[in-house]
Motif scaffolding. Structure first.
Motif, PDB file in Angstrom:
ATOM      1  N   ASN A  24       1.175  -0.094   4.524  1.00 53.75           N
ATOM      2  CA  ASN A  24       1.491   1.010   4.766  1.00 53.75           C
ATOM      3  C   ASN A  24       3.196   1.127   4.707  1.00 53.75           C
ATOM      4  O   ASN A  24       3.901   0.404   4.556  1.00 53.75           O
ATOM      5  CB  ASN A  24       1.206   1.096   6.794  1.00 53.75           C
ATOM      6  CG  ASN A  24       1.723  -0.098   7.225  1.00 53.75           C
ATOM      7  OD1 ASN A  24       3.136  -0.090   7.368  1.00 53.75           O
ATOM      8  ND2 ASN A  24       0.956  -0.999   7.758  1.00 53.75           N
TER       9      ASN A  24
ATOM     10  N   ARG B 198       1.814   6.381   5.870  1.00 53.23           N
ATOM     11  CA  ARG B 198       0.684   6.326   4.782  1.00 53.23           C
ATOM     12  C   ARG B 198       0.276   5.009   4.631  1.00 53.23           C
ATOM     13  O   ARG B 198       0.924   4.039   4.891  1.00 53.23           O
ATOM     14  CB  ARG B 198       1.478   6.585   3.494  1.00 53.23           C
ATOM     15  CG  ARG B 198       2.140   7.929   3.282  1.00 53.23           C
ATOM     16  CD  ARG B 198       2.863   8.056   1.929  1.00 53.23           C
ATOM     17  NE  ARG B 198       3.736   9.209   1.792  1.00 53.23           N
ATOM     18  CZ  ARG B 198       5.017   9.197   1.616  1.00 53.23           C
ATOM     19  NH1 ARG B 198       5.823   8.041   1.627  1.00 53.23           N
ATOM     20  NH2 ARG B 198       5.888  10.394   1.637  1.00 53.23           N
TER      21      ARG B 198
ATOM     22  N   GLU C 258      -2.895   2.211   3.305  1.00 49.53           N
ATOM     23  CA  GLU C 258      -3.988   1.809   2.433  1.00 49.53           C
ATOM     24  C   GLU C 258      -4.685   0.518   2.615  1.00 49.53           C
ATOM     25  O   GLU C 258      -3.811  -0.406   2.574  1.00 49.53           O
ATOM     26  CB  GLU C 258      -3.313   2.142   0.893  1.00 49.53           C
ATOM     27  CG  GLU C 258      -4.299   1.802  -0.246  1.00 49.53           C
ATOM     28  CD  GLU C 258      -3.485   1.780  -1.718  1.00 49.53           C
ATOM     29  OE1 GLU C 258      -3.742   2.825  -2.324  1.00 49.53           O
ATOM     30  OE2 GLU C 258      -2.699   0.904  -1.824  1.00 49.53           O
TER      31      GLU C 258
ATOM     32  N   THR D  58      -9.020   2.235   0.208  1.00 48.45           N
ATOM     33  CA  THR D  58      -8.866   3.593   0.792  1.00 48.45           C
ATOM     34  C   THR D  58      -7.380   4.070   1.084  1.00 48.45           C
ATOM     35  O   THR D  58      -6.699   3.225   1.997  1.00 48.45           O
ATOM     36  CB  THR D  58      -9.805   3.594   2.073  1.00 48.45           C
ATOM     37  OG1 THR D  58     -11.120   3.231   1.618  1.00 48.45           O
ATOM     38  CG2 THR D  58      -9.918   4.646   2.690  1.00 48.45           C
ATOM     39  N   TYR D  59      -6.840   5.379   0.824  1.00 47.77           N
ATOM     40  CA  TYR D  59      -5.716   5.535   0.937  1.00 47.77           C
ATOM     41  C   TYR D  59      -5.959   6.945   1.961  1.00 47.77           C
ATOM     42  O   TYR D  59      -6.552   7.857   1.825  1.00 47.77           O
ATOM     43  CB  TYR D  59      -4.990   6.146  -0.120  1.00 47.77           C
ATOM     44  CG  TYR D  59      -3.756   6.786  -0.038  1.00 47.77           C
ATOM     45  CD1 TYR D  59      -2.494   6.179   0.234  1.00 47.77           C
ATOM     46  CD2 TYR D  59      -3.613   8.359  -0.176  1.00 47.77           C
ATOM     47  CE1 TYR D  59      -1.300   6.832   0.515  1.00 47.77           C
ATOM     48  CE2 TYR D  59      -2.631   8.863  -0.079  1.00 47.77           C
ATOM     49  CZ  TYR D  59      -1.162   8.058   0.286  1.00 47.77           C
ATOM     50  OH  TYR D  59       0.008   8.931   0.305  1.00 47.77           O
ATOM     51  N   LYS D  60      -4.752   6.931   2.940  1.00 44.53           N
ATOM     52  CA  LYS D  60      -4.942   7.969   3.877  1.00 44.53           C
ATOM     53  C   LYS D  60      -3.191   8.429   4.441  1.00 44.53           C
ATOM     54  O   LYS D  60      -2.496   7.588   4.526  1.00 44.53           O
ATOM     55  CB  LYS D  60      -5.501   7.766   5.088  1.00 44.53           C
ATOM     56  CG  LYS D  60      -5.781   8.977   5.976  1.00 44.53           C
ATOM     57  CD  LYS D  60      -6.777   8.684   7.050  1.00 44.53           C
ATOM     58  CE  LYS D  60      -7.117   9.634   8.032  1.00 44.53           C
ATOM     59  NZ  LYS D  60      -7.847   9.553   9.031  1.00 44.53           N
ATOM     60  N   GLN D  61      -3.240   9.738   4.326  1.00 43.32           N
ATOM     61  CA  GLN D  61      -1.669  10.102   4.951  1.00 43.32           C
ATOM     62  C   GLN D  61      -1.876  11.209   5.859  1.00 43.32           C
ATOM     63  O   GLN D  61      -2.483  12.190   5.775  1.00 43.32           O
ATOM     64  CB  GLN D  61      -1.025  10.644   3.655  1.00 43.32           C
ATOM     65  CG  GLN D  61       0.562  11.065   4.091  1.00 43.32           C
ATOM     66  CD  GLN D  61       1.062  11.570   2.906  1.00 43.32           C
ATOM     67  OE1 GLN D  61       0.769  11.385   1.823  1.00 43.32           O
ATOM     68  NE2 GLN D  61       2.542  12.243   2.864  1.00 43.32           N
TER      69      GLN D  61
ATOM     70  N   ASN E 220      -3.125  12.979   8.961  1.00 41.60           N
ATOM     71  CA  ASN E 220      -4.320  13.283   9.173  1.00 41.60           C
ATOM     72  C   ASN E 220      -5.153  13.936   8.154  1.00 41.60           C
ATOM     73  O   ASN E 220      -6.186  14.371   8.376  1.00 41.60           O
ATOM     74  CB  ASN E 220      -4.339  14.166  10.531  1.00 41.60           C
ATOM     75  CG  ASN E 220      -3.711  13.889  11.726  1.00 41.60           C
ATOM     76  OD1 ASN E 220      -3.777  12.430  12.031  1.00 41.60           O
ATOM     77  ND2 ASN E 220      -3.127  14.506  12.382  1.00 41.60           N
ATOM     78  N   ASN E 221      -4.512  13.713   7.055  1.00 40.57           N
ATOM     79  CA  ASN E 221      -5.377  14.198   5.847  1.00 40.57           C
ATOM     80  C   ASN E 221      -6.891  13.410   5.454  1.00 40.57           C
ATOM     81  O   ASN E 221      -6.753  12.263   6.147  1.00 40.57           O
ATOM     82  CB  ASN E 221      -4.589  14.314   4.484  1.00 40.57           C
ATOM     83  CG  ASN E 221      -3.447  15.036   4.642  1.00 40.57           C
ATOM     84  OD1 ASN E 221      -3.421  16.160   5.638  1.00 40.57           O
ATOM     85  ND2 ASN E 221      -2.463  14.672   3.984  1.00 40.57           N
ATOM     86  N   ARG E 222      -7.562  13.945   4.698  1.00 36.70           N
ATOM     87  CA  ARG E 222      -8.761  13.040   4.411  1.00 36.70           C
ATOM     88  C   ARG E 222      -8.302  11.900   3.590  1.00 36.70           C
ATOM     89  O   ARG E 222      -7.441  11.964   2.895  1.00 36.70           O
ATOM     90  CB  ARG E 222      -9.710  13.866   3.693  1.00 36.70           C
ATOM     91  CG  ARG E 222      -9.370  14.246   2.139  1.00 36.70           C
ATOM     92  CD  ARG E 222     -10.472  15.266   1.620  1.00 36.70           C
ATOM     93  NE  ARG E 222      -9.858  15.765   0.116  1.00 36.70           N
ATOM     94  CZ  ARG E 222     -10.292  14.897  -0.627  1.00 36.70           C
ATOM     95  NH1 ARG E 222     -10.954  13.489  -0.576  1.00 36.70           N
ATOM     96  NH2 ARG E 222      -9.652  15.148  -2.285  1.00 36.70           N
ATOM     97  N   ALA E 223      -9.322  10.998   3.914  1.00 37.82           N
ATOM     98  CA  ALA E 223      -9.095   9.524   3.035  1.00 37.82           C
ATOM     99  C   ALA E 223      -9.533   9.697   1.573  1.00 37.82           C
ATOM    100  O   ALA E 223     -10.339  10.502   1.199  1.00 37.82           O
ATOM    101  CB  ALA E 223      -9.856   8.550   3.760  1.00 37.82           C
TER     102      ALA E 223
ATOM    103  N   ASN F 202     -10.687   7.546  -1.656  1.00 41.66           N
ATOM    104  CA  ASN F 202     -11.116   6.349  -2.010  1.00 41.66           C
ATOM    105  C   ASN F 202     -10.970   6.113  -3.476  1.00 41.66           C
ATOM    106  O   ASN F 202     -11.127   6.893  -4.342  1.00 41.66           O
ATOM    107  CB  ASN F 202     -12.691   6.215  -1.834  1.00 41.66           C
ATOM    108  CG  ASN F 202     -13.009   6.306  -0.164  1.00 41.66           C
ATOM    109  OD1 ASN F 202     -12.376   5.796   0.507  1.00 41.66           O
ATOM    110  ND2 ASN F 202     -14.073   7.152  -0.053  1.00 41.66           N
TER     111      ASN F 202
END
Length: 549
Positions: free
Chosen positions: A233, A238, A240, A269-272, A274-277, A279
């Motif tokens: 992170n 962000r 992952e 799995t990456y996420k920033q 509240n956006n969608r993850a 893969n």
């Protein structure tokens, strides 16, 4: 007796008979009147030689004498008088272990300009038949003087260990990395930022567990499965998470033939915010056959790979043939593989990256190469390679047009280049060694972008190390880097300048437990830019002491 003699005797006999006949006839004539007589020859005399007598001889070996002779020897006694009397034999005591005690621990401390503290420490368990463990800690950081906010710090902690059984070995490690940088690539004359607004900190927690068998003979198979969990992170929320599983298996089927297969499962799995993850998964199986003969090595396999919802069947062929045993080796291959474009991997290349785009693809690399390598005498070694390299879906770093102090990525669908790699090394035991190497890329075709942004076409390195009297250790490194293209916000482009960078270091052993050291970096004091708007530090020096125990 010859034929003439026989005829003479017969003539004599006939003549004598005739004379005798005449005499008798005269005598009778005195008494009686003469009478007429005739001689009839019945056959002609044919003399013949008698057949010679022939001897028939039959050769034969004499009989074998099987009787055992009785031999008698008489050795005269010889009496000698020695003045030296041998001492009686006595067993010696077993010697002690010749291995010196290990120095399992060390602490290395230092300080330098740019307010650079340096700490490095390692602690180990030493020699044990069933287990070993270790702890490693590293910390350093600097504060820029020429450019404000040119600060960074780096912390690494790693604990690892292994447990050995007669047939298996278990390995495990737990690591933590913290890397802090600042976005100082802006115009400091017109813009001011608070430290917290331009600070970027990457945190990475890594846990690894693995097991491997300990083969008891040359024909046994080996396997080494490993599981790795990575949590990554940064300061901008962000995150992952990565799960990585590798299962390599290898088996010797003949004296010089091996079969192997490796399964790889890399799931991220990456996420920033509240956006969608997003893969990003990659799975591959690498079956191959290795043929290893004197003067000939062949690795033949394929890489079936699934990524980004697509399937790829990739080649994996490598050959080495000795034209002159160990001196001239022809090396060639056709290989293809994937480089995963996760947030963690891209941030390790460029720490000023501002997240990932939503359509990020993994990069497929294909190499076709040939070259020669080998050794010259007992000290020199060399390696050359000429290759044709193609990258598919390669991310290129460009400055964000709205915020030039951070970088975004551009996807290059296909980039081609010719590569020339060469290196020559010289090693003289532990006293002296030198190595020179370089990589040159001729980027000749790209489909999406105008230029290969921030890819330097040339990189070179010259390394020299010398040990004097086993106490003074000297080393030097010279780096050469060519300029690379960068994209401006107005869609124009420029090119950074090439640079030379000289680093040198020295250390001196004081006894067995102490060591003094010093390292000087960027002696040429060149503020080159590996990334546009981010010049490096100038000349900096760090020195200190190391304690070993």
């Amino acid at each position: 007796m010859n034929i003439q003699t026989i005829y003479s005797k017969r003539t004599f006999i006939i003549t004598a008979l005739s004379v005798a006949g005449l005499l008798s006839s005269k005598k009778a004539a005195a008494q009686e009147p003469l009478k007429q007589e005739t001689i009839d020859i019945i056959s002609t005399n044919q003399p013949k030689l008698r057949d010679a007598y022939k001897l028939n001889l039959t050769a034969s070996l004499p009989g074998i004498d099987t009787s055992r002779p009785s031999l008698k020897y008489q050795v005269p006694a010889l009496n000698l008088n020695f003045m030296y009397q041998a001492a009686p034999l006595k067993p010696l005591a077993l010697g002690k272990d010749s291995l010196n005690a290990l120095q399992n621990n060390f602490i290395k401390l230092g300080y330098g300009n740019y307010k650079t503290p340096f700490l490095q420490a390692g602690f180990g368990s030493g020699r044990h038949d069933m287990y070993n463990y270790g702890l490693y800690v590293n910390y350093t950081g600097s504060k820029g003087k020429e450019i404000p906010d040119q600060d960074y710090s780096n912390l690494n902690v790693l604990a690892s260990g292994s447990y050995l059984l007669p047939k298996f070995q278990f390995n495990g490690s737990l690591g933590y990395d913290r890397n802090t940088v600042h976005y100082y690539g802006y115009n400091h004359d017109t813009t001011k930022y608070e430290k917290k607004d331009i600070e970027q900190t990457f945190n990475q927690l890594t846990a690894t567990v693995g097991v491997q068998n300990r083969p008891q003979n040359d024909w046994a198979f080996t396997f080494q499965p490993q599981v790795k969990f990575i949590l990554f992170n940064d300061s901008y929320k962000r995150t992952e998470n990565t799960f990585l599983l590798k299962v390599p298996v290898r088996k010797q089927v003949f004296e010089d033939i091996y079969i192997q297969v490796e399964g790889v499962f890399d799931l991220s799995t990456y996420k920033q915010d509240n956006n969608r993850a997003i893969n990003n998964n990659l799975a591959a199986i690498h079956p191959a056959v290795d043929i290893m003969k004197p003067g000939f090595v062949l690795h033949a396999g394929v890489n079936p790979t699934w990524t980004n919802s697509k399937f790829y069947l990739l080649p994996d062929i490598v050959n080495e043939s000795h034209l002159i045993r160990k001196k001239l080796i022809l090396s060639s291959g056709w290989i293809s593989y994937f480089e995963k474009n996760s947030y963690r991997n891209l941030a390790n290349k460029n720490p000023f990256l501002a997240g990932l785009p939503g359509d990020m693809m993994n990069t497929r690399v294909e190499e076709k190469y040939t070259g020669i390598k080998g050794t010259l005498g007992s000290h020199f070694n060399y390696n050359t390679k000429f290759a044709s390299v193609t990258w598919y879906d390669m991310p290129l770093f460009v400055n964000d047009s709205a915020n030039t102090k951070v970088f975004t990525t551009r996807n290059e669908t296909m980039l081609r280049a010719f590569q020339l790699h060469a290196e020559v090394g010289y090693i003289e035991e532990e006293k002296f060694q030198a190595r020179v190497s370089f990589d040159w890329y001729n980027y000749n075709k790209q489909e999406t972008e105008v230029k290969p942004w921030h890819l330097p076409p040339f990189q070179g390195d010259l390394f020299v190390q010398y040990t004097l009297a086993k106490k003074l250790h000297l080393n030097a490194d010279i780096f050469a880097l060519s300029g690379s293209y960068y994209l401006l916000p107005n869609k124009d482009f420029g090119k950074t300048k090439g640079a030379w960078d000289l680093n040198a270091g020295a250390s001196y052993d004081i006894g067995r437990n102490f060591n003094l050291w010093v390292n000087a970096n960027n002696i040429f004091n060149s503020h080159y830019q590996r990334w546009y708007l981010y010049p490096t530090y100038g000349f900096n020096v760090v020195g200190g002491v190391m304690i070993k125990f």
